[in-house]
Write an enzyme that holds these catalytic residues in place. Structure first.
Site: not given
Ligand code: MRU
Length: 355
Positions: A48, A50, A198, A239, A249
């Site tokens: 996971r 972005a 996370q 994101d 985000n």
């Molecule tokens: O649902 P996720 O864990 O994929 O969400 C990730 C985020 O919101 C991060 O902050 C974003 O993708 C930036 S990662 C460099």
């Protein structure tokens, strides 16, 4: 964890993926052999973040390209486009996924005169290039962003925008890593990031491995620590960033930005240019992924609410540009007015268009 740690490894037309659903308790790699397996790993959050889902999708396309049996370019491109469309659908908010798929398809199109067998190898090379560029971009984001960090800063971050969310090093955590490498004596406050945790599971793991001083807090403690002067910078990833500087985000980011604004604390967003979507003017146009209510009603598979209670689970929110102090990119630090300055800084960069 070394600074070069990466959550994926590519070789022999396979992608080895560190299963992030098991962290921090188990470090297990799964192998994806087809683009469908890559898509499932993205959907199930085994990988996971972005930038990482974009990179994985590019490798998924490279895998599929090798498997396509087509006698003409038309047949080959039709099959690869179909795979790309399927991959894009796995998660709708992070634009990096669409960006990476479109970059692979554009690359295919500009090499359409090549023999199909050599085009397949070229596509694998392009996916590796996307991976390597992300790592380089993160190092640059770290370099520029760490200049904004002062001696002994206490930095709040949300979700995981670290090595685990990218090819390596991270965006928001890249800035933190670079500041730590410069011996700035920072302390990191980590939001646990309900419901998927996370922050608790992934960011705390990365900070522990790097031996960067940190505290885990629950999401609802952030305002308390800000009001007590315990937090003096907030840094998050993104994101999708729209042309006017609005930022999608992880859910909870918007509340943090408003709190930071009310407490006069700088709120920084660290992201590579693949996260900027110039096709959307404002953040209200960003599709927000709604995930299963079970992810809210259960923690590690255990119910935490009456079984009949319904839950809602938007996975992301949008922070209006007015709350963002600066966007840290591989090209440098961008400040308001974002609509003008984002375009100015990226005007020479090829923005990958839909085919
Ligand atoms: O649902 P996720 O864990 O994929 O969400 C990730 C985020 O919101 C991060 O902050 C974003 O993708 C930036 S990662 C460099």
């Amino acid at each position: 964890m070394t600074k070069e740690f990466s959550p994926i490894e590519w070789g022999n037309n396979r992608l080895s993926v560190l299963d992030q659903t098991l962290l921090p308790f188990q470090k297990k790699f799964i192998i994806c052999r087809t683009y469908k397996e890559v898509g499932a790993a993205i959907k199930d959050m085994k990988l996971r973040g972005a930038p990482l889902i974009g990179i994985a999708a590019a490798f998924g396309m490279a895998m599929e390209a090798k498997k396509i049996k087509a006698s003409s370019y038309e047949k080959f491109s039709k099959s690869l486009k179909a795979a790309g469309e399927e991959l894009i659908k796995t998660r709708p908010t992070a634009v990096n996924l669409k960006w990476a798929v479109n970059r692979m398809l554009n690359f295919m199109e500009s090499n359409r005169e090549r023999r199909i067998e050599s085009l397949k190898d070229l596509l694998a090379g392009e996916a590796v290039k996307i991976y390597k560029e992300d790592l380089e971009n993160n190092k640059l984001i770290g370099k520029f962003g760490s200049e904004l960090i002062r001696e002994k800063d206490t930095i709040l971050t949300h979700c995981n925008a670290g090595a685990l969310a990218t090819a390596g090093y991270g965006t928001a955590l890249g800035v933190i890593r670079a500041a730590n490498e410069k011996k700035k004596k920072i302390t990191v406050y980590i939001d646990e990031t309900r419901p998927y945790l996370q922050g608790a599971r992934l960011t705390a793991w990365e900070m522990s491995e790097e031996k960067i001083p940190h505290f885990l807090i629950t999401d609802n403690m952030a305002g308390f620590f800000m009001s007590k002067g315990k937090i003096n910078v907030v840094i998050v990833g993104a994101d999708r960033i729209t042309a006017n500087g609005d930022v999608a985000n992880k859910i909870g980011t918007y509340s943090l930005a408003v709190l930071a604004y009310a407490n006069k604390i700088p709120f920084y967003v660290a992201a590579p240019s693949s996260t900027i979507d110039f096709s959307l003017k404002t953040g209200d146009m960003i599709p927000i992924e709604m995930r299963s209510e079970d992810e809210v009603k259960k923690i590690f598979g255990k119910d935490i609410a009456p079984l009949k209670t319904r839950a809602l689970h938007p996975a992301f929110d949008v922070t209006p540009a007015k709350y963002v102090s600066a966007i840290i990119t591989e090209k440098g630090v961008i400040r308001a007015p974002f609509d003008m300055n984002l375009e100015k800084i990226f005007q020479n960069k090829e923005i990958v268009a839909d085919l």
